[in-house]
Design a protein around this motif. Structure first.
Motif, PDB file in Angstrom:
ATOM      1  N   GLN A 125       0.838  -1.203   0.000  1.00  0.00           N
ATOM      2  CA  GLN A 125       0.000   0.000   0.000  1.00  0.00           C
ATOM      3  C   GLN A 125       0.872   1.252   0.000  1.00  0.00           C
ATOM      4  OE1 GLN A 125      -2.530   0.488   3.422  1.00  0.00           O
ATOM      5  NE2 GLN A 125      -3.860   1.933   2.357  1.00  0.00           N
ATOM      6  N   SER A 157       2.168   1.788  -3.394  1.00  0.00           N
ATOM      7  CA  SER A 157       1.125   2.314  -4.278  1.00  0.00           C
ATOM      8  C   SER A 157       0.987   3.821  -4.113  1.00  0.00           C
ATOM      9  CB  SER A 157      -0.216   1.638  -3.993  1.00  0.00           C
ATOM     10  OG  SER A 157      -0.152   0.267  -4.300  1.00  0.00           O
ATOM     11  N   VAL A 158       0.975   4.281  -2.883  1.00  0.00           N
ATOM     12  CA  VAL A 158       0.875   5.718  -2.628  1.00  0.00           C
ATOM     13  C   VAL A 158       2.101   6.433  -3.189  1.00  0.00           C
ATOM     14  CG1 VAL A 158       0.770   7.506  -0.838  1.00  0.00           C
ATOM     15  CG2 VAL A 158      -0.613   5.434  -0.617  1.00  0.00           C
ATOM     16  N   TYR A 204       3.929   5.548  -5.727  1.00  0.00           N
ATOM     17  CA  TYR A 204       3.822   5.608  -7.188  1.00  0.00           C
ATOM     18  C   TYR A 204       2.780   6.641  -7.636  1.00  0.00           C
ATOM     19  CZ  TYR A 204       6.774   1.480  -7.321  1.00  0.00           C
ATOM     20  OH  TYR A 204       7.814   0.606  -7.172  1.00  0.00           O
ATOM     21  N   ILE A 205       1.741   6.797  -6.864  1.00  0.00           N
ATOM     22  CA  ILE A 205       0.740   7.833  -7.177  1.00  0.00           C
ATOM     23  C   ILE A 205       1.374   9.213  -7.032  1.00  0.00           C
ATOM     24  CG2 ILE A 205      -1.389   8.927  -6.355  1.00  0.00           C
ATOM     25  CD1 ILE A 205      -2.374   6.022  -5.694  1.00  0.00           C
ATOM     26  N   VAL A 206       2.131   9.417  -5.962  1.00  0.00           N
ATOM     27  CA  VAL A 206       2.815  10.700  -5.745  1.00  0.00           C
ATOM     28  C   VAL A 206       3.805  10.958  -6.876  1.00  0.00           C
ATOM     29  CG1 VAL A 206       4.456  11.896  -4.232  1.00  0.00           C
ATOM     30  CG2 VAL A 206       2.473  10.742  -3.255  1.00  0.00           C
ATOM     31  N   GLY A 219       3.707   9.719  -9.915  1.00  0.00           N
ATOM     32  CA  GLY A 219       2.927   9.986 -11.132  1.00  0.00           C
ATOM     33  C   GLY A 219       2.376  11.396 -11.149  1.00  0.00           C
ATOM     34  N   LEU A 220       1.914  11.862  -9.994  1.00  0.00           N
ATOM     35  CA  LEU A 220       1.425  13.237  -9.882  1.00  0.00           C
ATOM     36  C   LEU A 220       2.540  14.224 -10.212  1.00  0.00           C
ATOM     37  CD1 LEU A 220      -0.691  15.385  -8.939  1.00  0.00           C
ATOM     38  CD2 LEU A 220       0.218  15.068  -6.639  1.00  0.00           C
ATOM     39  N   ALA A 234       9.725   7.482  -8.017  1.00  0.00           N
ATOM     40  CA  ALA A 234       9.184   6.184  -8.445  1.00  0.00           C
ATOM     41  C   ALA A 234      10.230   5.081  -8.350  1.00  0.00           C
ATOM     42  CB  ALA A 234       8.649   6.279  -9.870  1.00  0.00           C
TER      43      ALA A 234
END
Length: 136
Positions: free
Chosen positions: A6, A9-10, A12-14, A16-17, A69
């Motif tokens: 988890q 995942s967070v 990778y979201i950061v 990507g943002l 990332a």
């Protein structure tokens, strides 16, 4: 194990943002800098040093996102450097406005957004690095 997944995942979201924000920053700044007269006129009273800083920093946003990332220490450091640099440019922009320089009010909002995003990313990545160190 699930918590680590988890957390990744967070992360990778950061990342990507950060990359998406960088691409959008380069595209929007590039349009104004290299677009036609109509585009430049529509931009209004741009402050050149802010426009150039934002355009060039967009490339650094992408690099920082990639470093984050990849769990690289330099990505974390780049995020912190970006947050500091953006706030510094925002302060100089504030001085420009305070001393009567022409500007577009939307620049204030854009700089607030950039500051908030990169301060948030830098804090998240620094906290994340303290619990799960990044690689050199």
């Amino acid at each position: 194990m699930a918590s680590e997944k988890q957390n990744n995942s967070v992360l990778y979201i950061v990342a990507g943002l950060a990359i998406l924000f960088g691409v959008l920053t380069v595209v929007s700044g590039g349009r104004v800098l290299f677009g036609g007269e109509a585009t430049k006129a529509a931009a209004g009273n741009v402050v050149p040093f802010v426009l150039w800083f934002n355009f060039l920093s967009g490339f650094v946003y992408v690099a920082a996102g990639a470093g984050i990332a990849l769990h690289k220490d330099w990505g974390s450091k780049l995020a912190m450097g970006l947050a500091i640099a953006i706030v510094a440019v925002f302060a100089v922009f504030g001085w420009h406005v305070f001393t009567g320089g022409a500007y577009e009010p939307r620049t204030v909002g854009a700089m607030l957004l950039r500051s908030a995003v990169w301060i948030g990313i830098a804090i998240y990545v620094q906290r994340r690095a303290s619990t799960m160190p990044f690689k050199p």
